[in-house]
Design a protein around this motif. Sequence first.
Motif, short mmCIF file in Angstrom:
data_model
loop_
_atom_site.label_atom_id
_atom_site.label_comp_id
_atom_site.label_asym_id
_atom_site.label_seq_id
_atom_site.Cartn_x
_atom_site.Cartn_y
_atom_site.Cartn_z
N THR A 109 -4.86 4.13 -5.46
CA THR A 109 -4.20 3.44 -4.37
C THR A 109 -4.99 2.19 -4.02
N GLY A 124 -10.05 3.42 -2.90
CA GLY A 124 -8.83 3.17 -3.66
C GLY A 124 -9.14 2.42 -4.94
N HIS A 170 -1.87 7.54 0.97
CA HIS A 170 -1.54 8.09 -0.34
C HIS A 170 -1.20 9.57 -0.22
N GLN A 230 0.80 -1.21 0.00
CA GLN A 230 0.00 0.00 0.00
C GLN A 230 0.84 1.27 0.00
N SER A 231 2.10 1.17 0.38
CA SER A 231 2.93 2.37 0.50
C SER A 231 4.37 2.06 0.10
#
Length: 235
Positions: A220, A194, A227, A142-143
């Motif tokens: 995302t 997302g 985000h 996710q990141s």
Amino acid sequence: MLYSRTTGTGKDLVLLHGWGFNSDLFNDLIARYQNQYQITVIDLPGHGRSSVVDGDLDKWCDEIIKLLPDNPILLGWSLGGLLAINIANKVNVSQLILLASSPNFVTTVGWHYGIDAKNFHQFSDTLSLNLSKGLKRFVSLQSQNKTQLKSLNQSIDTLPATTIALNQGLKILLQRDLRQQFEQLDIPIQVVLGKQDTLIPIEIAKWYKQKNTSVTILNTGHLPFLHPDFELRII
């Protein structure tokens, strides 16, 4: 007893996290907005620093309500969004913000905006085999922010959820349908989704818009508040 902490100045904003995590997930969000809002975070029952609460969705929400300031903005991510919908039907809330969340997480007859129950079980079973490892892999998708990931991973390791709470949370996600409660709400609601989320199909945006709900879509996955383009918009 549930853990909570409050920081910042301004209008009251309460943040509810999702299944398997704890309120430290919101640390970056708090740092960004604590000069604009008085922010309260709560560890869900049996998650993080909170004790297990016997019972179902309503019992969890009743305990959370005891910690709420008057008429707050209530933000819920994932499972936290489902709890927030229920809470908003019980007490006065000035605004509801749902992040990667739905009033009904599982596909049923006439509801095509969820995830298949069998797939949901497979997802949860995979995580449960090694919860820490599974959640870390989940957030890594996710990141790309290494500092952010390091902080999240540390929180996952040091504050694991109890098995009882994980099972309770899964039961809530799999069995509760709050579409009727959502439609009864007469407060400003905004939803952030997302585009790449594998748990909340992006098609649910159509349903939300049919209910005259403000929807923002980010490029995302299931953690849209990580985000860089995410912004809190208070109506």
